[in-house]
Design an enzyme around this catalytic site. Structure first.
Site, PDB file in Angstrom:
ATOM      1  N   ASP A   1      -5.639  -2.520  -5.498  1.00  0.00           N
ATOM      2  CA  ASP A   1      -6.755  -3.262  -6.079  1.00  0.00           C
ATOM      3  C   ASP A   1      -6.302  -3.936  -7.372  1.00  0.00           C
ATOM      4  O   ASP A   1      -5.132  -3.875  -7.744  1.00  0.00           O
ATOM      5  CB  ASP A   1      -7.932  -2.326  -6.328  1.00  0.00           C
ATOM      6  CG  ASP A   1      -7.583  -1.173  -7.262  1.00  0.00           C
ATOM      7  OD1 ASP A   1      -8.375  -0.899  -8.168  1.00  0.00           O
ATOM      8  OD2 ASP A   1      -6.525  -0.547  -7.084  1.00  0.00           O
TER       9      ASP A   1
ATOM     10  N   HIS B   1      -1.148  -1.199   1.880  1.00  0.00           N
ATOM     11  CA  HIS B   1      -2.448  -1.661   1.397  1.00  0.00           C
ATOM     12  C   HIS B   1      -2.292  -2.333   0.031  1.00  0.00           C
ATOM     13  O   HIS B   1      -1.948  -1.688  -0.951  1.00  0.00           O
ATOM     14  CB  HIS B   1      -3.387  -0.457   1.288  1.00  0.00           C
ATOM     15  CG  HIS B   1      -4.750  -0.790   0.789  1.00  0.00           C
ATOM     16  ND1 HIS B   1      -5.758  -1.223   1.612  1.00  0.00           N
ATOM     17  CD2 HIS B   1      -5.279  -0.754  -0.456  1.00  0.00           C
ATOM     18  CE1 HIS B   1      -6.848  -1.433   0.902  1.00  0.00           C
ATOM     19  NE2 HIS B   1      -6.580  -1.159  -0.369  1.00  0.00           N
TER      20      HIS B   1
ATOM     21  N   ASP C   1       1.012   2.684   9.505  1.00  0.00           N
ATOM     22  CA  ASP C   1       1.423   1.501   8.737  1.00  0.00           C
ATOM     23  C   ASP C   1       0.443   0.369   8.989  1.00  0.00           C
ATOM     24  O   ASP C   1       0.737  -0.594   9.684  1.00  0.00           O
ATOM     25  CB  ASP C   1       2.847   1.093   9.121  1.00  0.00           C
ATOM     26  CG  ASP C   1       3.369  -0.051   8.257  1.00  0.00           C
ATOM     27  OD1 ASP C   1       2.830  -0.249   7.148  1.00  0.00           O
ATOM     28  OD2 ASP C   1       4.311  -0.738   8.694  1.00  0.00           O
TER      29      ASP C   1
ATOM     30  N   GLU D   1      -1.272   3.012   0.857  1.00  0.00           N
ATOM     31  CA  GLU D   1      -1.365   2.222  -0.363  1.00  0.00           C
ATOM     32  C   GLU D   1      -0.022   2.244  -1.094  1.00  0.00           C
ATOM     33  O   GLU D   1       0.859   3.066  -0.809  1.00  0.00           O
ATOM     34  CB  GLU D   1      -2.465   2.773  -1.265  1.00  0.00           C
ATOM     35  CG  GLU D   1      -2.866   1.811  -2.373  1.00  0.00           C
ATOM     36  CD  GLU D   1      -4.152   2.207  -3.062  1.00  0.00           C
ATOM     37  OE1 GLU D   1      -4.726   1.350  -3.746  1.00  0.00           O
ATOM     38  OE2 GLU D   1      -4.580   3.369  -2.928  1.00  0.00           O
TER      39      GLU D   1
END
Length: 749
Positions: free
Chosen positions: A338, A667, A715, A724
């Site tokens: 993020d 991610h 994955d 992540e």
């Protein structure tokens, strides 16, 4: 790093499974073929009205939107039954390549999903089929195609939309490749060379090591090891450590099975060190990422600098208006997948970069040149300061900026985190993020992270920038004092909207770490008394938990500094600290020796970020080797590397760009090729979080039910709890790569 359930803002995906059975139940979709020329009961968002064109539902999707859910086509009032499996199918085409976040979900907040996938739609009609099992009864669910988030407008057409029950539940079978498992990068010339063979046989097997030409180099017998609890695989081990001839393209063959190729040599990890460190420049906030340093596909404009649509980090207000000031908190590193910036994650990350450099100053034979000025991909090259310190400074300055200003209540305390008001859409480049940015409340843990990292930085910058070093030390001392005065301001575990909560109810470890770093830097008795008086001091498992230290267990950082950096402890006190390191390392050697894959992690250690737990245990082992020269510690580090680079139950290298079977769909918001082919995969040197037996995202929940702990990984970019990437996982990877490269250079025997 995500740590909460996701609502409408970020919807997890899944993998379409080829062995799913066809559904034969009643049709739930009304008017899915548009044969009567009407659009009822379909609905859409205001800017993309639909109409029937040539028997299809078509809509003009506007460009310039930020999020997939900015343009939606959907149907409501779908009755779903818990435990029932359903098949969704539809045909789609678009005038330009596009993606659809296709979801069956609650029709209102929190928009919990039963199915959520990302489908890549092209200019030729394609039929998509997905099978999923419903977890909860819902008599008014909705099917949505979320199709916004593209820069340019396009037209989307849908047809033959069907949702029926009675499907055969999907079964996920991971592709594990060859049952002969090796380190896919390679083995140091003088290090251990071991592998693992997955087989139903309980009898020893003959193995053969062949060079790149296919010629036999060595042969031997495997050792049956029984069923490995971490993977539930029956395994055998093999050892070819006596082979020291350098070369590429080695393979091991057992029966009809052959391993992935690998090298034997000394120069195996220098590029891994530089790639792992480049990760931090890639993830800088507030600065343009230069193509000359990272290549065209990874270059991007500066993020969060108050240029539309950004709301910048140079005047951030407090969440829920809990303060009447703003902070200029630009800079620093984006934490993970993020766009958040978290002090407790940033603290351990910058500390480990600083420690990697400091090790070159305190360990005989350690080589600082690959970390020096001009060695790394940073824009500050040529300024006379080691590049790794330049990178660390980018984060240290951010940490200082998160402190409450002088004159305010709680001055000197640090805000816990800064991130978007809601979860940022995936994918979104930082400069395209339109979310408001918010400061979240101060915490004692964050304040102690600032104190510890700043104290460590102060002693390392003293040679290169005394003024900055003084600023760091002053901040460290005032932050520590503020934390002592406010010892129990805890982050709210429910503060997880738009960013992870990073709550931590136990702070004895942060107090120990901060006091240790301040003592090493200043020698002052106040900090020494805090160290020696801590309940953790001298407790090997308390300072070095067997499951690995982490952002929530930071005492090890202080313990390692006390053991390795010259300080004012007496000889007896220093001996005690070093004995604690050795005791912890002895336990890890025993642990790794009992694991079929040689990993220094127990069967209960496969948690969120398990690979970082492995790496941090390897840091403890490597430090013990630096201090004692004991080969057993070195060997346990190297078998840990074997695990991370392919010798594991899934036969995967968890580091992008390293090994024949490397993960590459981690991610991340802007390394998101799986969702948008115009974006890149993560760059080489990015380590995935790894197996997580808790299955804490919808993809993992859908695919991995019943998985053995070390098999709980996929994955997939949407599996944030297993896949992540974060700054605090790449930092120990860089530390270990530097250590391993020193071994290859013959610096440590």
């Amino acid at each position: 790093m995500l740590g909460v359930a996701l609502g409408a803002g970020l919807i997890a995906g899944a993998i379409t499974l080829p062995n799913a059975g066809a559904a034969d139940g009643p049709e739930l979709i009304v008017n899915g073929d548009f044969a009567d020329g009407t659009t009822e009961p379909w609905w859409w968002t205001a800017d993309n009205p639909g109409e029937v064109v040539d028997g299809q539902l078509c809509a003009d999707i506007p460009g310039g939107t930020s999020n997939p859910w900015d343009a939606i086509i959907g149907q409501n009032d779908l009755a779903l039954t818990a435990g029932e499996s359903y098949e969704l199918s539809y045909t789609a085409t678009a005038t330009a390549a596009a993606s659809s976040r296709t979801a069956v979900q609650q029709a209102e907040e929190p928009y919990d999903t039963e199915l959520s996938v990302v489908d890549q739609i092209g200019t030729e009609p394609t039929t998509f089929t997905h099978v999923f099992t419903v977890g909860a009864d819902n008599d008014a669910a909705q099917l949505v195609f979320q199709v916004g988030g593209k820069a340019d407008p396009y037209t989307l057409c849908l047809d033959d939309i069907s949702l029926t029950g009675g499907a055969e539940p999907p079964v996920y079978e991971p592709d594990t490749g060859s049952p002969v498992r090796v380190n896919q990068v390679g083995y140091l010339t003088e290090g251990p060379k071991q592998g693992t063979f997955v087989t139903e046989s309980t009898d020893a097997q003959t193995w053969t090591l062949n060079d790149a030409s296919g010629a036999e180099v060595a042969t031997g017998e495997t050792t049956p090891l029984g069923v490995d609890p971490s993977s539930e695989q029956n395994v055998q081990g093999f050892d070819f450590s006596e082979v020291t001839a350098p070369g590429d393209g080695y393979t091991v063959t057992i029966g009809e099975e052959t391993s992935e190729p690998f090298a034997i040599g000394d120069d195996l990890y220098s590029t891994l060190r530089s790639d792992a460190l480049a990760y931090f420049y890639h993830n800088r906030s507030g600065i343009e990422i230069d193509a000359e340093l990272v290549g065209e596909e990874y270059a991007r404009p500066a993020g969060h600098v108050n240029e539309a649509p950004n709301q910048g980090d140079d005047g951030v207000t407090c969440w829920k208006n809990e303060c009447d000031y703003t902070l200029d908190a630009a800079g620093g590193w984006y934490d993970a997948g993020d766009h958040g910036k978290y002090v407790v994650n940033g603290g351990i990350s910058v500390a480990q970069l600083l420690s990697s450099y400091e090790r070159t100053l305190t360990t005989e034979g350690a080589n600082g040149e690959p970390l020096g000025d001009g060695a790394l991909a940073v824009p500050e090259q040529g300024n006379g300061v080691p590049d790794i310190l330049d990178e660390a400074r980018w984060q240290l300055e951010f940490l200082l900026s998160m402190r409450v200003p002088e004159g305010e209540q709680l001055a000197g305390m640090a805000h816990h985190k800064l991130h978007d008001a809601a979860w940022t859409a995936l994918p979104t480049l930082p400069h395209q993020d339109a979310q408001p940015r918010e400061l979240h409340p101060v915490s004692t843990a964050a304040t102690l992270n600032v104190a510890a990292a700043a104290a460590q930085g102060a002693r390392l910058f003293a040679e290169y920038d005394p003024e900055f070093a003084d600023e760091l030390l002053a901040a460290a001392e005032s932050s520590y004092a503020a934390a002592v005065a406010n010892p129990d301001l805890l982050a709210d575990p429910n503060d997880g909207v738009g960013g992870g909560a990073y709550s931590d109810a136990k702070l004895t470890d942060e107090f120990y770490w901060a006091a240790a770093e301040l003592f090493v830097t200043t020698g002052e008795d106040t900090y020494k008394e805090a160290v020696l008086g801590s309940e953790l001091h001298g407790d090997a498992e308390g300072v070095f938990p067997p499951g690995g230290f982490s952002w929530g267990e930071t005492a090890a950082l202080g313990g390692l500094s006390l053991a390795t950096v010259p300080n004012a402890l007496s000889e007896a006190e220093l001996a005690e600290v070093r004995a604690t390191v050795a005791e912890a390392a002895d336990g890890l050697v025993e642990l790794a020796g009992g694991e079929a894959y040689g990993v220094p992690l127990g069967v209960d250690g496969y948690v969120w970020g398990s690979n970082s737990q492995v790496l941090n245990n390897m840091v403890v082992l490597a430090t013990a080797h630096d201090l004692t020269g004991e080969t057993a510690y070195r060997d346990a580090v190297l078998t840990g590397l074997d695990y991370l680079l392919g010798r594991n139950p899934l036969n995967l290298s968890y580091v992008t760009g390293y090994g024949e079977r490397d993960v590459h769909n981690q991610h991340h918001r802007f390394w998101a090729n799986q969702l948008d082919p115009s974006l890149p995969n993560p760059p080489a040197g990015s380590v995935a979080g790894g197996p997580n037996s808790a299955l804490q995202d919808p993809v993992a929940e859908d695919l991995l039910q019943g998985c053995a702990p070390a098999m709980c990984y996929v994955d997939d970019i949407e599996s944030y709890s297993t896949n992540e990437i974060t700054i605090n996982w790449n930092a120990p990877l860089a530390w270990i790569a530097s250590y391993a490269d020193d071994l290859g250079g013959g610096a440590a025997e």
